[in-house]
Motif scaffolding. Structure first.
Motif, PDB file in Angstrom:
ATOM      1  N   GLN A   1      22.768  16.389  -7.667  1.00  0.00           N
ATOM      2  CA  GLN A   1      23.136  15.822  -6.375  1.00  0.00           C
ATOM      3  C   GLN A   1      24.653  15.665  -6.309  1.00  0.00           C
ATOM      4  OE1 GLN A   1      20.998  15.416  -3.982  1.00  0.00           O
ATOM      5  NE2 GLN A   1      19.107  15.689  -5.170  1.00  0.00           N
ATOM      6  N   LEU A   2      25.266  16.346  -5.334  1.00  0.00           N
ATOM      7  CA  LEU A   2      26.703  16.238  -5.077  1.00  0.00           C
ATOM      8  C   LEU A   2      26.873  15.411  -3.803  1.00  0.00           C
ATOM      9  CD1 LEU A   2      29.628  16.980  -5.662  1.00  0.00           C
ATOM     10  CD2 LEU A   2      29.263  19.150  -4.481  1.00  0.00           C
ATOM     11  N   LEU A   3      27.350  14.152  -3.941  1.00  0.00           N
ATOM     12  CA  LEU A   3      27.331  13.202  -2.837  1.00  0.00           C
ATOM     13  C   LEU A   3      28.738  12.755  -2.441  1.00  0.00           C
ATOM     14  CD1 LEU A   3      24.420  10.902  -4.098  1.00  0.00           C
ATOM     15  CD2 LEU A   3      24.264  12.928  -2.642  1.00  0.00           C
ATOM     16  N   SER A   4      28.977  12.773  -1.136  1.00  0.00           N
ATOM     17  CA  SER A   4      30.171  12.160  -0.557  1.00  0.00           C
ATOM     18  C   SER A   4      29.748  10.832   0.069  1.00  0.00           C
ATOM     19  CB  SER A   4      30.764  13.076   0.516  1.00  0.00           C
ATOM     20  OG  SER A   4      29.832  13.277   1.567  1.00  0.00           O
ATOM     21  N   LYS A   5      30.718  10.065   0.549  1.00  0.00           N
ATOM     22  CA  LYS A   5      30.373   8.811   1.214  1.00  0.00           C
ATOM     23  C   LYS A   5      29.492   9.073   2.432  1.00  0.00           C
ATOM     24  CE  LYS A   5      34.436   6.083  -0.124  1.00  0.00           C
ATOM     25  NZ  LYS A   5      35.623   5.351   0.364  1.00  0.00           N
ATOM     26  N   GLU A   6      29.820  10.133   3.171  1.00  0.00           N
ATOM     27  CA  GLU A   6      29.047  10.451   4.365  1.00  0.00           C
ATOM     28  C   GLU A   6      27.612  10.808   4.000  1.00  0.00           C
ATOM     29  OE1 GLU A   6      33.231  10.713   5.055  1.00  0.00           O
ATOM     30  OE2 GLU A   6      31.967  11.756   3.576  1.00  0.00           O
ATOM     31  N   ARG A   7      27.436  11.575   2.914  1.00  0.00           N
ATOM     32  CA  ARG A   7      26.092  11.958   2.502  1.00  0.00           C
ATOM     33  C   ARG A   7      25.298  10.748   2.017  1.00  0.00           C
ATOM     34  NH1 ARG A   7      21.522  14.267   3.338  1.00  0.00           N
ATOM     35  NH2 ARG A   7      20.410  14.934   1.451  1.00  0.00           N
ATOM     36  N   VAL A   8      25.956   9.826   1.323  1.00  0.00           N
ATOM     37  CA  VAL A   8      25.285   8.607   0.867  1.00  0.00           C
ATOM     38  C   VAL A   8      24.807   7.796   2.064  1.00  0.00           C
ATOM     39  CG1 VAL A   8      25.632   6.399  -0.291  1.00  0.00           C
ATOM     40  CG2 VAL A   8      26.487   8.494  -1.341  1.00  0.00           C
ATOM     41  N   ASN A   9      25.643   7.709   3.094  1.00  0.00           N
ATOM     42  CA  ASN A   9      25.237   6.975   4.295  1.00  0.00           C
ATOM     43  C   ASN A   9      24.035   7.632   4.964  1.00  0.00           C
ATOM     44  OD1 ASN A   9      27.259   5.028   4.022  1.00  0.00           O
ATOM     45  ND2 ASN A   9      28.751   6.228   5.191  1.00  0.00           N
ATOM     46  N   GLU A  10      23.996   8.966   4.960  1.00  0.00           N
ATOM     47  CA  GLU A  10      22.842   9.670   5.520  1.00  0.00           C
ATOM     48  C   GLU A  10      21.579   9.337   4.740  1.00  0.00           C
ATOM     49  OE1 GLU A  10      23.601  13.818   5.594  1.00  0.00           O
ATOM     50  OE2 GLU A  10      25.260  13.686   7.020  1.00  0.00           O
TER      51      GLU A  10
ATOM     52  N   ILE B   1      21.020   6.676   2.987  1.00  0.00           N
ATOM     53  CA  ILE B   1      20.663   5.279   3.269  1.00  0.00           C
ATOM     54  C   ILE B   1      19.919   5.193   4.596  1.00  0.00           C
ATOM     55  CG2 ILE B   1      21.613   3.006   3.815  1.00  0.00           C
ATOM     56  CD1 ILE B   1      23.825   3.545   1.806  1.00  0.00           C
ATOM     57  N   THR B   2      20.410   5.923   5.604  1.00  0.00           N
ATOM     58  CA  THR B   2      19.744   5.944   6.909  1.00  0.00           C
ATOM     59  C   THR B   2      18.329   6.512   6.798  1.00  0.00           C
ATOM     60  OG1 THR B   2      21.880   6.240   8.009  1.00  0.00           O
ATOM     61  CG2 THR B   2      19.910   6.782   9.278  1.00  0.00           C
ATOM     62  N   GLN B   3      18.162   7.524   5.930  1.00  0.00           N
ATOM     63  CA  GLN B   3      16.846   8.148   5.748  1.00  0.00           C
ATOM     64  C   GLN B   3      15.923   7.334   4.859  1.00  0.00           C
ATOM     65  OE1 GLN B   3      17.883  11.989   4.181  1.00  0.00           O
ATOM     66  NE2 GLN B   3      18.958  12.618   6.045  1.00  0.00           N
ATOM     67  N   GLY B   4      16.440   6.272   4.246  1.00  0.00           N
ATOM     68  CA  GLY B   4      15.617   5.438   3.385  1.00  0.00           C
ATOM     69  C   GLY B   4      15.486   5.950   1.966  1.00  0.00           C
ATOM     70  N   GLU B   5      16.227   7.006   1.603  1.00  0.00           N
ATOM     71  CA  GLU B   5      16.175   7.550   0.240  1.00  0.00           C
ATOM     72  C   GLU B   5      16.937   6.644  -0.732  1.00  0.00           C
ATOM     73  OE1 GLU B   5      14.456  10.016  -0.777  1.00  0.00           O
ATOM     74  OE2 GLU B   5      13.916  11.087   1.068  1.00  0.00           O
ATOM     75  N   ILE B   6      17.985   6.004  -0.247  1.00  0.00           N
ATOM     76  CA  ILE B   6      18.807   5.096  -1.053  1.00  0.00           C
ATOM     77  C   ILE B   6      18.936   3.773  -0.278  1.00  0.00           C
ATOM     78  CG2 ILE B   6      21.088   4.688  -2.046  1.00  0.00           C
ATOM     79  CD1 ILE B   6      21.415   7.703  -2.280  1.00  0.00           C
ATOM     80  N   LYS B   7      18.826   2.658  -0.991  1.00  0.00           N
ATOM     81  CA  LYS B   7      18.939   1.362  -0.332  1.00  0.00           C
ATOM     82  C   LYS B   7      20.155   0.565  -0.796  1.00  0.00           C
ATOM     83  CE  LYS B   7      14.045   0.783   0.785  1.00  0.00           C
ATOM     84  NZ  LYS B   7      12.849  -0.077   0.649  1.00  0.00           N
ATOM     85  N   ARG B   8      20.578   0.798  -2.038  1.00  0.00           N
ATOM     86  CA  ARG B   8      21.751   0.075  -2.525  1.00  0.00           C
ATOM     87  C   ARG B   8      22.508   0.935  -3.528  1.00  0.00           C
ATOM     88  NH1 ARG B   8      21.065  -4.582  -6.855  1.00  0.00           N
ATOM     89  NH2 ARG B   8      23.261  -4.032  -6.890  1.00  0.00           N
ATOM     90  N   ILE B   9      23.794   0.613  -3.705  1.00  0.00           N
ATOM     91  CA  ILE B   9      24.648   1.341  -4.645  1.00  0.00           C
ATOM     92  C   ILE B   9      25.194   0.344  -5.650  1.00  0.00           C
ATOM     93  CG2 ILE B   9      26.697   2.775  -4.918  1.00  0.00           C
ATOM     94  CD1 ILE B   9      26.360   3.688  -2.060  1.00  0.00           C
ATOM     95  N   ARG B  10      24.951   0.618  -6.918  1.00  0.00           N
ATOM     96  CA  ARG B  10      25.521  -0.220  -7.967  1.00  0.00           C
ATOM     97  C   ARG B  10      26.882   0.334  -8.369  1.00  0.00           C
ATOM     98  NH1 ARG B  10      21.686  -3.510 -10.608  1.00  0.00           N
ATOM     99  NH2 ARG B  10      19.527  -3.124  -9.947  1.00  0.00           N
ATOM    100  N   GLY B  11      27.751  -0.521  -8.823  1.00  0.00           N
ATOM    101  CA  GLY B  11      29.070  -0.074  -9.251  1.00  0.00           C
ATOM    102  C   GLY B  11      30.051  -0.069  -8.098  1.00  0.00           C
TER     103      GLY B  11
END
Length: 644
Positions: A278-287, A289-299
């Motif tokens: 998985q190659l993630l940018s901030k924009e992709r992480v937000n997507e 989160i919106t899709q419910g795949e990720i709910k929180r980010i540690r670190g």
């Protein structure tokens, strides 16, 4: 005339076309009025012009590097000359036409006398236009002036044509240089990657602790890509937890070395759930989160790019490797993702080996799990060996080794790893030996250096012994197969009868299915060819149809049509199976591509067909297909083989 002889001589001396045109202008000015003079070069490819030389007492000089789209002939006299490939003369008293906006025809200051001549090449192409003009009402160009100017135009045309040829040659040389530089860079990168994999394998065989291994892996990966912020996370499936035995980050983080968290809904858990890089940018992480795949980010949350790849060995997910960047100037690429994923699998093998060796006495639960993994691997190896032996016996019994393609992938997969490790091991020993020889010759060799060299030889020897024995066992088991295949010889045969012989040899497999094979071949088609190759090509095509084309189809049809045309055999093969989509067709002849990777497909069937037809039969092969429309091949080769 001497002036034109001087022009020819000066062209070879000039450093640029602009310098040459300056000399042309100088000579022309000695013979006639030429104070305002310009050269417009036309490019057919993009319909543009450049003013490669322009001198004007009224209007500002135009940069020679600037390009303009060629105007319409209704807008510009220069464009009119180029478009019509004819001379154009305008005088202030001729009442030149105006445009719809009320402006005079053309741009710039209106001239008292304007004369333009097209530059026509030897191939009747217009290369541009050469123009002189006068702003002085007392100065007009005579017929003698215009005739002289036409002579100068012919010389400029020749020079411009040579200039454009030189530019094309320079562009070609530049492209080749860039290609060579890319090839050299790729070679250096491959050598660097090969050394990195060797170092990882060697480190796993040492008696160092796991922390030493993790630090060494970090150092090695940092040489391949940006890894200032790096961590390794291990998965414990029994407890559904992720541990972080190694964690290096330039920013404050709630995660530390030794942290343990449950597999949840963070970015690391997302990689583990998907088991994909998985190659993630901030924009992709937000997507996500919106899709419910990720709910929180540690670190730390202010990263600019995050790259995580799974570590997989023996089909077991061991954990993930992550690198991240907080610098907007440093962003990871798809190439970085592929590289890290490839290295991560070798790291997984190294970690697995280190855990098996070092934690055997103090981690009984993990030992049991690792024991099950080893037992599973051992059973898979035993099953593979038994399957290879059964397949070997089957290949020996079948005529001309018709099913060799189904076996080669397994051999290549098994032999590739030990031979690759042996190559890197030998290369490493050679480098170490050069170093020791140099020290001996220079009488600088110390006891510690010699003992370190002995240690390196001992470690490399263990690696080479283990892997060469493994490769030798595999090669020995298939030695007879290779000998049988190499015994094929060129002979005369009746193609129709031989096709029936091939089908007869495939009966042990064909009688188990209900598919129909129809052959149409003229009688007495005598050819001189490698019979074994023809047998193998037909066998591979038929087996591919049965295994892939008729998947889910109980009764399929195969048509084989043969005809002779101009001393060539035209063999058309077609089935009415499930067919292939455009993406699969693009990879049809590539090695190791298969739609049945988990069901015995090797990915070498059609690749072998392509190589055999083009190399052994000196022919060509084409394929066409659509989904649910079947797959068809056209094979063409000479009636009589050359014997080479």
């Amino acid at each position: 005339m001497q002036v034109f002889i001087d022009l020819d001589k000066y062209f070879t001396k000039a450093n640029s076309l602009e310098e040459y045109m300056g000399y042309v202008h100088q000579l022309l000015s000695k013979l006639m009025y030429a104070q305002n003079f310009y050269l417009a070069s036309y490019n057919h490819a993009d319909n543009s012009i450049q003013f490669l030389y322009n001198v004007d007492v009224k209007d500002e000089s135009i940069p020679t590097a600037r390009k303009f789209t060629l105007a319409s002939e209704a807008q510009s006299p220069t464009a009119w000359v180029i478009a019509n490939q004819k001379e154009l003369e305008m005088k202030i008293g001729d009442n030149p036409r105006t445009q719809s906006d009320g402006q005079y025809w053309g741009r710039g200051t209106r001239a008292e006398h304007w004369f333009g001549v097209p530059l026509i090449s030897q191939r009747d192409n217009c290369l541009g236009a050469l123009v002189i003009q006068s702003y002085d009402a007392k100065i007009y160009f005579s017929d003698e002036d215009k005739s002289l100017f036409r002579l100068f135009t012919s010389k400029v045309t020749s020079a411009l044509e040579k200039h454009k040829k030189d530019l094309r040659l320079q562009s070609s040389l530049s492209d080749k240089t860039i290609a060579l530089e890319k090839e050299l860079t790729a070679k250096k990168h491959a050598e660097k990657l090969q050394r990195a994999l060797y170092l990882i394998a060697a480190k796993a065989n040492e008696t160092s602790t796991l922390q030493d291994l993790y630090r060494e892996v970090h150092r090695i990966i940092d040489e391949l890509l940006y890894a200032k912020n790096f961590f390794i996370a291990l998965l414990d499936e029994d407890s559904n937890e992720i541990s972080f035995p190694y964690y290096v980050d330039e920013k404050e983080s709630e995660l530390k070395p030794g942290s343990v968290i449950e597999v949840g809904d963070g970015v690391s858990s997302y990689v583990i759930r998907t088991q994909k890089p998985q190659l993630l940018s901030k924009e992709r992480v937000n997507e996500l989160i919106t899709q419910g795949e990720i709910k929180r980010i540690r670190g730390a949350l202010d990263f600019t790019c995050w790259l995580g790849v799974p570590m997989i060995s023996s089909d077991i997910l061991h954990g993930i490797i992550v690198v991240q960047s907080y610098d907007e100037k440093i962003l990871f690429t798809e190439s970085d993702q592929q590289l890290l994923f490839y290295v991560a699998n070798h790291v997984a093998t190294a970690i697995e080996s280190a855990i098996n060796r070092q934690e055997r006495t103090d981690a009984q639960l993990k030992l049991a799990k690792q024991h099950r993994i080893l037992e599973q691997q051992h059973q898979e190896v035993q099953d593979t060996i038994r399957q290879l032996k059964r397949t070997q016996r089957k290949l020996v019994e079948q005529e001309k080794m018709a099913s060799l393609g189904g076996l080669v992938a397994g051999i290549a997969h098994e032999i590739n790893t030990p031979l690759g490790i042996c190559v890197t091991g030998v290369s490493h020993l050679v480098e170490e030996l050069k170093y020791i020889k140099k020290a001996v010759n220079e009488e600088t060799l110390t006891e510690d250096q010699l003992m370190d060299f002995f240690d390196e030889v001992d470690k490399a020897g263990q690696i080479l012994t283990t892997n060469t024995r493994r490769a030798a066992d595999l090669v020995q088991s298939f030695k007879q197969v290779a000998v049988d295949q190499s015994s094929n010889s060129i002979r005369e045969l009746d193609l129709g009868l031989y096709i029936q012989e091939v089908l007869l040899s495939l009966q042990p497999r064909l009688k188990k299915v209900k598919h129909k094979i129809e052959v149409q071949c003229p009688e007495q088609v005598h050819i001189t060819a490698n019979a074994g190759v023809i047998s193998q090509v037909l066998s591979n095509l038929i087996m591919n149809s049965i295994m892939h084309g008729f998947d889910g189809i109980e009764r399929g049809n195969i048509a084989i049509n043969v005809e002779l045309k101009n001393d060539y055999v035209i063999l058309r093969y077609a089935d009415d199976g499930v067919g292939l989509d455009e993406q699969a067709m693009a990879q049809l002849f590539e090695p190791f591509y298969t739609t049945k990777r988990g069901d015995g497909g090797s990915g070498l069937g059609t690749h072998l067909v392509y190589n055999l037809v083009t190399s052994a039969l000196k022919g060509r092969v084409e394929a066409k297909s659509k989904l649910n429309k079947g797959l068809a091949y056209l094979i063409k080769f000479p009636v009589h083989a050359s014997g080479e």
